[in-house]
Design an enzyme around this catalytic site. Structure first.
Site: not given
Length: 301
Positions: A44-45
């Site tokens: 996930l960013d």
């Protein structure tokens, strides 16, 4: 004195906080569990929150099945501005007028153009590699970004709410889909620009956000409670059918010997069990032979 790492095996569903990378989250959980081996199953960013399955010990052998899983996200598209990273962490590089939008029209567009197979260009700031170098490294150096266009699949895209300069959208998509690119593409179809203002992963394969724990939750737990929060090793492959070994078959399989199975067993990958205990991953061939592909380590047999 530092605690000696444990032989920890299983899957922990983390509700990742914003502001940290997936690897930073993994390292903190590893320390809390005292685990000596771990990995995440689809980054996930830093801006993003939500379900991040973390595999430890023997569960890492089966993590590819989670990497390949479909995912559901809820995102806010901030309209009128494009950033270099395609999200709110980046610098604005272009602006555009926002047309007057009607919710029914936006939803109709999502259903018409943003469900099904489509071509997508990943963001320049992504971890995809070109000749051994990550694209975001090339972007930071100001070098040309190679075309990494790929086919992805959007199973559903739903407008949840909207304002004058934002859209809240929930989408379910295949592996390899970049929500940042999705948001830019939707904005382009609406005649404007956009970037991701916030992003939350609600589902990862069969796992839902309600099952996940935060780092704050974990830090407040005892060591026993943290270990109890782990899902079993086979949580990674629950979509596969089960084949149960008898004692004779088990004696052969644990030494890498294929065994015959009844013709009623369909060919394909299976989860192997003995006495309700997970043994590993196998494959039944069209010739009705069960081949072991990946066993759990010896001390778990």
């Amino acid at each position: 004195m530092a605690r000696k790492p444990n032989n920890v095996h299983g899957v922990l569903l983390l509700d990742k906080d914003a502001g940290m990378t997936s690897n930073q989250a993994l390292q903190r959980v590893k320390r809390l569990l005292g685990a000596n081996k771990g990995g995440h199953t689809g980054a996930l960013d830093p801006l993003a929150t939500g379900v991040l399955p973390l595999c430890f010990g023997d569960a890492t052998k089966y993590s590819q099945y989670l990497l390949d899983a479909n995912k559901t996200y809820q995102t806010r598209a901030q309209l009128g501005a494009q950033t270099d990273t395609a999200d709110a962490d980046g610098a604005v590089i272009a602006q555009a007028r926002i047309p007057t939008l009607v919710a029914d029209d936006v939803q109709a567009l999502l259903r018409r153009q943003f469900i099904g197979e489509m071509q997508q260009t990943p963001p320049a700031y992504s971890a995809l590699k070109h000749e051994g170098k990550k694209l975001y490294e090339l972007a930071r150096e100001g070098k040309p970004i190679p075309d990494k266009r790929r086919t992805v699949r959007i199973f559903n895209s739903q407008l949840d709410a909207m304002g004058d300069d934002w859209l809240d959208i929930t989408l379910t998509c295949s592996k390899g889909t970049y929500v940042r690119s999705f948001v830019e593409d939707v904005a382009a179809a609406l005649g404007t620009l956009a970037h991701v203002a916030r992003l939350r992963r609600l589902e990862h394969g069969s796992f839902a956000i309600a099952q996940a724990v935060t780092l704050t939750d974990l830090e407040a737990m005892t060591e026993e409670q943290r270990l109890a929060a782990l899902l079993p090793v086979d949580a990674c492959i629950t979509t596969l059918p089960i084949y149960t070994l008898d004692d004779t078959q088990f004696a052969a399989v644990k030494h890498g010997i294929s065994v015959s199975v009844a013709p009623t067993n369909a060919a394909g990958e299976v989860r192997i069990y003995r006495n309700e205990k997970f043994i590993g991953l196998g494959e039944i061939t069209p010739a009705h032979m069960l081949k072991c592909r990946r066993l759990v380590q010896t001390d778990l047999l």
